[in-house]
Design a protein around this motif. Structure first.
Motif, PDB file in Angstrom:
ATOM      1  N   ASP A  37       0.853  -1.192   0.000  1.00 27.51           N
ATOM      2  CA  ASP A  37       0.000   0.000   0.000  1.00 27.51           C
ATOM      3  C   ASP A  37       0.887   1.240   0.000  1.00 27.51           C
ATOM      4  OD1 ASP A  37      -1.836   2.011   0.352  1.00 27.51           O
ATOM      5  OD2 ASP A  37      -2.813   1.089   2.092  1.00 27.51           O
ATOM      6  N   ALA A  38       0.807   2.023  -1.080  1.00 31.29           N
ATOM      7  CA  ALA A  38       1.610   3.236  -1.209  1.00 31.29           C
ATOM      8  C   ALA A  38       0.717   4.478  -1.220  1.00 31.29           C
ATOM      9  CB  ALA A  38       2.449   3.165  -2.486  1.00 31.29           C
ATOM     10  N   ASP A  96      -6.921  10.225  -3.818  1.00 30.94           N
ATOM     11  CA  ASP A  96      -8.344   9.895  -3.797  1.00 30.94           C
ATOM     12  C   ASP A  96      -8.578   8.381  -3.872  1.00 30.94           C
ATOM     13  OD1 ASP A  96      -9.121  12.552  -3.676  1.00 30.94           O
ATOM     14  OD2 ASP A  96      -9.177  12.752  -5.859  1.00 30.94           O
ATOM     15  N   TRP A  97      -7.603   7.684  -4.372  1.00 32.09           N
ATOM     16  CA  TRP A  97      -7.703   6.237  -4.557  1.00 32.09           C
ATOM     17  C   TRP A  97      -6.518   5.551  -3.896  1.00 32.09           C
ATOM     18  CZ3 TRP A  97     -11.764   3.941  -7.101  1.00 32.09           C
ATOM     19  CH2 TRP A  97     -12.599   4.800  -7.815  1.00 32.09           C
ATOM     20  N   ASP A 115       3.373  -3.295  -6.941  1.00 28.73           N
ATOM     21  CA  ASP A 115       3.587  -4.745  -7.025  1.00 28.73           C
ATOM     22  C   ASP A 115       4.710  -5.140  -6.087  1.00 28.73           C
ATOM     23  OD1 ASP A 115       1.654  -4.814  -8.926  1.00 28.73           O
ATOM     24  OD2 ASP A 115       3.009  -5.135 -10.621  1.00 28.73           O
ATOM     25  N   SER A 116       4.550  -6.281  -5.462  1.00 27.02           N
ATOM     26  CA  SER A 116       5.553  -6.778  -4.531  1.00 27.02           C
ATOM     27  C   SER A 116       5.916  -8.213  -4.920  1.00 27.02           C
ATOM     28  CB  SER A 116       4.996  -6.723  -3.105  1.00 27.02           C
ATOM     29  OG  SER A 116       5.947  -7.170  -2.178  1.00 27.02           O
TER      30      SER A 116
END
Length: 136
Positions: free
Chosen positions: A43-44, A50-51, A56-57
Motif C-alpha cells: 500500500d503506497a 483519492d484512490w 507490485d511486490s
C-alpha cells in the motif's frame, strides 16, 4: 478457445522429487489438484490521494493436491523441499512442462468411515517457475 487447447484432468502428469530422495509419482488416482499464483502488493497510498495506490511486490504460489492411498509417504514430510514437475496435458513430447521449486507445507491423511483413504498435500512455491516442453 480451440479444442486443441483443452485437456482432461485424466491426462495430468505430476511428479515430486524431494532434495533428499527419489521421484514420487503423484498423479496416481488423484481427486483434486489446484495450482494458484498470486501477487502481493504494498500500500503506497498517501497524502491527498483519492484512490488507493498499490505497488507490485513479491509473487506467491501454492500447489495443492488430494490423492488416494497408495503413494509412499517416506519423503512426504512437511518441511521437505524439492522439485515439482507438472504437465497439465500429460508428459508427451512437445506438451507443456512446468517445473516448480517447492516446499511441502502440509501433509494430511484422512479416512472417512468405510471410505477410501486420501492424502492432502500442500506445497508452497519457493522460486522461479520454469515453463518448457517435454522432450523425448
Amino acid at each position: 478457445m480451440a479444442a486443441a487447447d483443452r485437456h482432461s484432468g485424466k491426462d495430468v502428469f505430476l511428479e515430486y522429487t524431494p532434495t533428499a530422495g527419489s521421484a514420487i509419482d503423484l498423479d496416481v488416482d488423484y481427486r483434486s489438484l489446484e495450482w494458484a499464483q498470486q501477487l502481493n502488493e504494498i500500500d503506497a497510498t498517501a497524502g491527498d490521494d483519492d484512490w488507493e495506490y498499490m505497488l507490485d511486490s513479491f509473487k506467491r504460489g501454492t500447489f495443492n493436491i488430494t490423492i488416494l492411498a497408495g503413494v509412499t509417504t517416506t519423503y512426504l514430510t512437511p518441511g521437505s523441499s524439492g522439485t515439482l514437475i507438472y504437465g497439465p496435458e500429460g508428459n508427451t513430447n512437445g506438451l507443456r512442462k512446468i517445473t516448480l521449486p517447492v516446499k511441502l507445507m502440509d501433509a494430511k491423511e484422512s479416512t472417512g468411515y468405510a471410505d477410501v483413504t486420501s492424502l492432502d498435500l500442500s506445497f508452497r512455491v519457493t522460486g522461479n517457475i520454469t515453463v518448457a516442453t517435454f522432450s523425448a
